[in-house]
Write an enzyme that holds these catalytic residues in place. Structure first.
Site, PDB file in Angstrom:
ATOM      1  N   ASP A  27       0.259  -1.434  -0.425  1.00  0.00           N
ATOM      2  CA  ASP A  27       0.136   0.021  -0.193  1.00  0.00           C
ATOM      3  C   ASP A  27       0.782   1.503   0.173  1.00  0.00           C
ATOM      4  OD1 ASP A  27       0.266  -0.174   2.821  1.00  0.00           O
ATOM      5  OD2 ASP A  27      -1.193  -0.295   3.547  1.00  0.00           O
ATOM      6  N   SER A  28       2.043   0.998   0.168  1.00  0.00           N
ATOM      7  CA  SER A  28       2.769   2.231  -0.011  1.00  0.00           C
ATOM      8  C   SER A  28       3.058   2.993  -1.578  1.00  0.00           C
ATOM      9  CB  SER A  28       4.639   2.130  -0.134  1.00  0.00           C
ATOM     10  OG  SER A  28       4.481   0.536  -0.737  1.00  0.00           O
ATOM     11  N   ASP A  85      -1.233  -5.816   0.312  1.00  0.00           N
ATOM     12  CA  ASP A  85      -1.649  -5.471   1.346  1.00  0.00           C
ATOM     13  C   ASP A  85      -3.251  -5.106   1.169  1.00  0.00           C
ATOM     14  OD1 ASP A  85       0.868  -5.011   3.195  1.00  0.00           O
ATOM     15  OD2 ASP A  85       1.136  -2.981   1.622  1.00  0.00           O
ATOM     16  N   LYS A  91      -1.296  -9.511   2.836  1.00  0.00           N
ATOM     17  CA  LYS A  91      -1.006  -8.675   3.670  1.00  0.00           C
ATOM     18  C   LYS A  91      -1.037  -7.986   4.749  1.00  0.00           C
ATOM     19  CE  LYS A  91       3.376  -5.681   3.717  1.00  0.00           C
ATOM     20  NZ  LYS A  91       2.827  -5.102   4.991  1.00  0.00           N
ATOM     21  N   GLU A 119      -1.919  -5.839   8.474  1.00  0.00           N
ATOM     22  CA  GLU A 119      -0.959  -4.611   9.242  1.00  0.00           C
ATOM     23  C   GLU A 119      -1.472  -5.248  11.013  1.00  0.00           C
ATOM     24  OE1 GLU A 119      -0.103  -0.461   9.096  1.00  0.00           O
ATOM     25  OE2 GLU A 119       0.761  -1.076   6.948  1.00  0.00           O
ATOM     26  N   GLU A 174       8.803  -4.728  10.906  1.00  0.00           N
ATOM     27  CA  GLU A 174       9.378  -2.972  10.352  1.00  0.00           C
ATOM     28  C   GLU A 174       9.438  -2.138  10.944  1.00  0.00           C
ATOM     29  OE1 GLU A 174       7.084  -0.935   7.461  1.00  0.00           O
ATOM     30  OE2 GLU A 174       7.884   0.907   7.429  1.00  0.00           O
TER      31      GLU A 174
HETATM   32  O1  KIV Z   1       3.467  -1.291   1.286  1.00  0.00           O
HETATM   33  C1  KIV Z   1       4.341  -1.174   2.117  1.00  0.00           C
HETATM   34  O2  KIV Z   1       5.726  -0.927   0.651  1.00  0.00           O
HETATM   35  C2  KIV Z   1       5.141  -2.537   3.017  1.00  0.00           C
HETATM   36  C3  KIV Z   1       6.518  -2.616   3.510  1.00  0.00           C
HETATM   37  C4  KIV Z   1       7.305  -1.846   3.669  1.00  0.00           C
HETATM   38  C5  KIV Z   1       6.632  -4.228   3.885  1.00  0.00           C
HETATM   39  O3  KIV Z   1       4.179  -2.418   3.635  1.00  0.00           O
END
Ligand code: KIV
Length: 275
Positions: free
Chosen positions: A49-50, A88, A118, A120, A186
């Site tokens: 989600d970055s 994500d 993934k 959080e 992280e």
């Molecule tokens: O969204 C992302 O890029 C991440 C990584 C930094 C692990 O969750």
């Protein structure tokens, strides 16, 4: 796992089995060409989600939507043949209930062909992780600095220092016991990352953690020097593509204004080429 030994895309169980072996290699990707560049070199690729910050100019990951993740997931999937794709779950798509998490995780998996999701969170998300895993959705956990919680964490700070280390260890144990096949750590102190790696039986994937983790991940735009708004201490820039790109654009602009581009080799004569 090594890139040359791979015959098919790893499954979550292959990633889990890599615990304690050759470090797992991972990067984020958001587009087909980037996915193609890293496919042969990564064990898994994360549609992170970055994407909201590095491609869409958002101030944090909080504004990322399910539709954005689906679109970028589909693009990345088209570029991968030998790396596993993890995607994500965006902010607000899983925290409310295990049922909400299942609905959205199922959509991400079925519409993008991802091999896993993934999400959080540690102890508080363990029941949701167990719910998803029991229903066929492999989950990678993400603890330590969880960027979707910056408003409650008070910013992008190192997590787990001092007494807070016990809570981080409890998070790692909880997500492993809930059935996560790997866990991203992280921005946690190196010694704590090493302790977690020794304690849990699933691979730890470090980002700002320790070279002793079972694998590493970086945001691809960070390591290629494409995202330059800021640079976290844990980022190593292996290239400087934003600088190179701007220099190329400046050269193009100069040549257009000087009428030296297009040159003879870039234009067409009115005669068909002879055979
Ligand atoms: O969204 C992302 O890029 C991440 C990584 C930094 C692990 O969750």
């Amino acid at each position: 796992m090594s890139a040359t030994a791979k015959k098919r895309a790893p499954m979550p169980d292959d990633i889990r089995a890599a615990k304690g072996g050759t470090p797992l290699v991972s990067l984020t990707a958001y587009t087909t060409p980037m996915a193609q560049m890293m496919d042969a070199h990564c064990d898994f690729v994360l549609v992170g989600d970055s994407v909201g910050m590095v491609l869409h100019g958002l101030p944090s990951t909080l504004g990322v939507t399910m539709d954005m993740m689906v679109m970028h997931g589909q693009a990345v999937s088209r570029g991968l043949t030998s790396a596993m794709m993890v995607i994500d779950m965006p902010f607000g798509s899983y925290e409310e209930s295990p049922q909400q998490a299942f609905r959205n995780a199922a959509r991400l998996m079925s519409e993008t062909n991802a091999g896993a999701v993934k999400l959080e969170g540690g102890v508080e998300m363990a029941p949701t992780i167990a719910f998803l895993v029991k229903r066929g959705i492999p989950v990678m956990a993400h603890i330590g600095l969880t960027p979707q919680s910056i408003n409650t964490l008070g910013g992008y700070k190192v997590q787990g220092r001092g007494d807070a280390g016990d809570a981080l260890m409890a998070d790692a144990i909880a997500v492993a016991e809930a059935g996560a096949f790997a866990v991203v750590l992280e921005k946690v102190p190196e010694t704590l990352a090493d302790e977690v790696t020794a304690q849990v039986d699933i691979p730890t994937i470090g980002i700002g953690a320790s070279a002793g983790c079972d694998g590493q991940i970086l945001v691809v735009d960070d390591m290629l020097g494409l995202f330059t708004a800021f640079k976290a201490k844990f980022v190593k820039r292996y290239a400087h593509l934003a600088d190179d790109g701007e220099a190329a654009i400046a050269a193009y602009a100069e040549e257009v204004r000087a009428r030296t581009f297009p040159a003879a080799e870039h234009v067409f004569s009115d005669k068909a080429p002879s055979k």
